[in-house]
Enzyme design. Structure first.
Site, short mmCIF file in Angstrom:
data_model
loop_
_atom_site.label_atom_id
_atom_site.label_comp_id
_atom_site.label_asym_id
_atom_site.label_seq_id
_atom_site.Cartn_x
_atom_site.Cartn_y
_atom_site.Cartn_z
N LEU A 52 0.86 -1.18 0.00
CA LEU A 52 0.00 0.00 0.00
C LEU A 52 0.90 1.23 0.00
O LEU A 52 1.93 1.24 0.67
CB LEU A 52 -0.90 0.02 1.24
N ASP A 53 0.49 2.25 -0.73
CA ASP A 53 1.27 3.48 -0.77
C ASP A 53 1.39 4.08 0.63
O ASP A 53 0.48 3.94 1.46
CB ASP A 53 0.61 4.52 -1.67
N ARG A 54 2.51 4.73 0.89
CA ARG A 54 2.60 5.52 2.12
C ARG A 54 1.51 6.58 2.06
O ARG A 54 1.29 7.23 1.05
CB ARG A 54 3.97 6.17 2.24
N VAL A 56 -1.58 5.62 2.68
CA VAL A 56 -2.77 4.80 2.51
C VAL A 56 -2.74 3.67 3.53
O VAL A 56 -1.71 3.01 3.71
CB VAL A 56 -2.84 4.22 1.09
N ARG A 160 -5.25 5.68 -7.92
CA ARG A 160 -5.10 7.13 -7.88
C ARG A 160 -5.01 7.73 -9.28
O ARG A 160 -5.68 8.71 -9.60
CB ARG A 160 -3.87 7.49 -7.05
#
Length: 212
Positions: A52-54, A56, A160
């Site tokens: 998961l993206d930082r 998120v 995104r």
């Protein structure tokens, strides 16, 4: 160190809820989410299966043995691993439910992903399904839409960039076009499902999102 929210754990896997502020992987200084989970394992091993993206948060599974890591990673590649997200968008999509399909290129130097028109080196197809499940009007009178997203591919920043490309950036996502939001990226992995790497039992885990 903050308390970890563990949804399931046995000798092979840990299912936990990643806070938005942490990297999914190991980090310098031992402050990544993977570092914290490795500290729970007597052998110190942690296998990162997905990311998961930082910025998120949400539900993730990590392997506790190399065998479990290899089998879970193979299931990801074979599309036997399910991931569902919730996201708040600026505006409202034209359709209440649809499939988005794009060609994406991730620029590692800029750490940014772009929708492109043609296949070339480094370009990968990205596919997701979404369904509108809610709507609200913000303080500026703009419509915000809550969508449930199911990923069929796992490209960097996929959700995104695919929504931003259609004029609906996620709330709080300045990298992909949101402006003036005073909130973190409005994206959360609320459900994952997979087959246990040893028992082959089908497992599904859901975590409600306080922003939904």
């Amino acid at each position: 160190m903050e308390n970890l929210e563990i949804l399931f754990e046995d000798e092979s896997v840990t299912v936990a809820v990643k806070p938005p502020a942490l990297l999914s992987e190991r980090a310098e200084g031992g402050n990544g989410f993977a570092d914290r989970l490795a500290a729970r394992n007597p052998n110190g091993y942690v296998g990162v299966i997905h990311r998961l993206d930082r910025g998120v948060g949400g539900v993730m599974v990590y392997a506790r043995t190399p065998i479990a890591a290899a089998r879970l990673s193979a299931d990801v590649q074979a599309h036997r691993f399910e991931k569902e997200y919730l996201a708040w968008l600026h505006g409202r999509p034209q359709s209440d439910a649809s499939t988005l399909r794009d060609l994406l290129f991730h620029d590692r130097m800029k750490n940014k992903t772009f929708v492109v028109e043609r296949t070339r080196k480094g370009v990968k197809e990205a596919v997701l399904d979404y369904t509108v499940i809610g709507e609200r009007t913000d303080s500026a009178g703009e419509t915000n839409t809550l969508v449930k997203v199911r990923l069929h591919t796992g490209r960097t920043h996929q959700i995104r960039v695919q929504f931003s490309h259609r004029g609906h950036p996620l709330l709080g996502d300045g990298k992909y076009g949101a402006r003036g939001d005073r909130c973190p990226i409005a994206l959360f992995c609320h459900r994952i499902a997979f087959y246990h790497p040893i028992t082959h039992e089908y497992l599904s885990f859901t975590r409600e999102w306080e922003n939904a």
